[in-house]
Motif scaffolding. Structure first.
Motif, PDB file in Angstrom:
ATOM      1  N   PHE A  19     -50.094 113.544  -9.674  1.00 57.59           N
ATOM      2  CA  PHE A  19     -51.237 114.165 -10.337  1.00 57.59           C
ATOM      3  C   PHE A  19     -50.807 114.902 -11.597  1.00 57.59           C
ATOM      4  N   LEU A  20     -49.748 115.704 -11.487  1.00 59.41           N
ATOM      5  CA  LEU A  20     -49.295 116.489 -12.627  1.00 59.41           C
ATOM      6  C   LEU A  20     -48.766 115.601 -13.749  1.00 59.41           C
ATOM      7  N   LEU A  21     -48.118 114.484 -13.385  1.00 60.98           N
ATOM      8  CA  LEU A  21     -47.657 113.542 -14.405  1.00 60.98           C
ATOM      9  C   LEU A  21     -48.843 112.933 -15.153  1.00 60.98           C
ATOM     10  N   ARG A  22     -49.905 112.624 -14.427  1.00 58.03           N
ATOM     11  CA  ARG A  22     -51.110 112.077 -15.076  1.00 58.03           C
ATOM     12  C   ARG A  22     -51.748 113.099 -16.005  1.00 58.03           C
ATOM     13  N   GLU A  23     -51.574 114.382 -15.684  1.00 56.79           N
ATOM     14  CA  GLU A  23     -52.121 115.440 -16.526  1.00 56.79           C
ATOM     15  C   GLU A  23     -51.238 115.738 -17.736  1.00 56.79           C
ATOM     16  N   GLY A  24     -50.111 115.034 -17.836  1.00 53.23           N
ATOM     17  CA  GLY A  24     -49.261 115.177 -19.014  1.00 53.23           C
ATOM     18  C   GLY A  24     -48.095 116.136 -18.869  1.00 53.23           C
ATOM     19  N   TYR A  25     -47.848 116.632 -17.647  1.00 52.75           N
ATOM     20  CA  TYR A  25     -46.726 117.540 -17.423  1.00 52.75           C
ATOM     21  C   TYR A  25     -45.436 116.754 -17.166  1.00 52.75           C
ATOM     22  N   ILE A  26     -44.310 117.398 -17.409  1.00 50.96           N
ATOM     23  CA  ILE A  26     -43.029 116.925 -16.901  1.00 50.96           C
ATOM     24  C   ILE A  26     -42.866 117.560 -15.527  1.00 50.96           C
ATOM     25  N   CYS A  27     -42.595 116.751 -14.505  1.00 50.65           N
ATOM     26  CA  CYS A  27     -42.619 117.280 -13.139  1.00 50.65           C
ATOM     27  C   CYS A  27     -41.428 116.787 -12.335  1.00 50.65           C
ATOM     28  N   GLU A  28     -40.684 117.724 -11.754  1.00 49.62           N
ATOM     29  CA  GLU A  28     -39.566 117.427 -10.859  1.00 49.62           C
ATOM     30  C   GLU A  28     -39.894 117.938  -9.460  1.00 49.62           C
ATOM     31  N   ILE A  29     -39.201 117.403  -8.452  1.00 50.83           N
ATOM     32  CA  ILE A  29     -39.440 117.768  -7.059  1.00 50.83           C
ATOM     33  C   ILE A  29     -38.162 118.302  -6.419  1.00 50.83           C
TER      34      ILE A  29
END
Length: 229
Positions: A19-29
C-alpha cells in the motif's frame, strides 16, 4: 518519504508495504527487534511504524534506544494492544502517535502525513523557499507560481534538498533516501547525478535560481545563501 515498517505479522507487513509503495513512499520491512536495531544503526528513515509486540523484544525498547541516540525520526506506534498504559508509555517516551490494530490503511497514510507535516513542515502541506513552492499533498512544485514538470523522484529530491538546506548530502545518502536500502550494494551512484542535473535544468528553465552546488568528492549541497554553480 522513507518508511520502516516494524511488524512480525508477515501478511500485514507485506500488505502495508504494498500500500505504501503504491502511495509513492520508499518502504522497508523489519520483523524482529534485532533486525530493527540493526537497520536503524545503518540506515535513516523519515518514519518508523513500530509494533510493540516483537518475537525477540519489545517495540518500546526500540523507542527508548532511538530517543537515547537522538534519532530525529517520526515514530508511529502500531499495536493490537489497546492498553492505555502502553499508549501513555509510548507517547511519553517520545512516539509521535499511536494507532491500534486493526486499522484502515487510508487512516495509516493520513496519520503518517500528519506527523510529517507537523514535525518537518511546521504543520503545513506547503513548503516555501524564496521563489520555490512545494505542495506535499499534490506533489507539485512551482517556480514563481509556474508549475514545474517534475517526476515524482525529482519532486522528492527537491523536497529532500530544501529540508536539508546548507547540509552536504552524499550521493549515497540521496540514493538511499529516494530508492531504498538496496542501493547500499551498488558500485556507483551515477544515476543520482542525472536526476540532480535534470532537476536543476527544469528549475533554471522556469526562471528559478540554481541553489544546488556540487561539493566535489562528497556530494551536493542546497545552498540557501546563494545560487549554485
Amino acid at each position: 518519504m522513507k518508511i520502516l515498517v516494524v511488524e512480525d505479522n508477515h501478511d500485514l507487513a507485506l500488505s502495508t508495504q504494498e500500500f505504501l509503495l503504491r502511495e509513492g513512499y520508499i518502504c522497508e520491512i523489519s520483523a524482529s527487534y534485532t533486525e530493527t536495531v540493526e537497520k536503524l544503526s545503518i540506515f535513516t528513515y523519515d518514519c518508523v511504524l513500530l509494533d510493540i509486540m516483537l518475537p525477540d523484544g519489545n517495540g518500546l525498547e526500540v523507542l527508548d534506544m532511538m530517543k537515547s541516540e537522538h534519532q530525529n525520526t517520526n515514530i508511529l506506534i502500531t499495536s493490537a494492544k489497546n492498553s492505555l498504559d502502553d499508549k501513555i508509555t509510548g507517547l511519553e517516551g517520545g512516539a509521535d502517535d499511536y494507532l491500534t490494530k486493526p486499522y484502515h490503511l487510508s487512516e495509516l497514510n493520513a496519520r503518517i502525513r500528519t506527523i510529517y507535516r507537523r514535525k518537518t513542515l511546521q504543520g503545513s502541506a506547503l513548503l516555501r523557499f524564496n521563489e520555490l513552492e512545494l505542495n506535499t499533498n499534490t506533489f507539485e512544485a512551482f517556480v514563481n507560481g509556474q508549475l514545474l514538470d517534475l517526476t515524482r523522484k525529482e519532486f522528492d529530491l527537491l523536497l529532500y534538498f530544501i529540508i536539508n538546506k546548507n547540509r552536504v548530502l552524499s550521493r549515497q545518502a540521496i540514493a538511499t533516501h529516494l530508492w531504498g536500502d538496496y542501493t547500499d550494494d551498488l558500485s556507483n551512484f551515477d544515476f543520482v547525478y542525472q536526476h540532480v542535473k535534470n532537476l536543476r535544468k527544469k528549475i533554471s528553465q522556469a526562471g528559478g535560481n540554481d541553489y544546488v552546488t556540487t561539493v566535489y568528492g562528497m556530494g551536493y549541497k542546497f545552498n540557501a545563501n546563494e545560487t549554485g554553480k
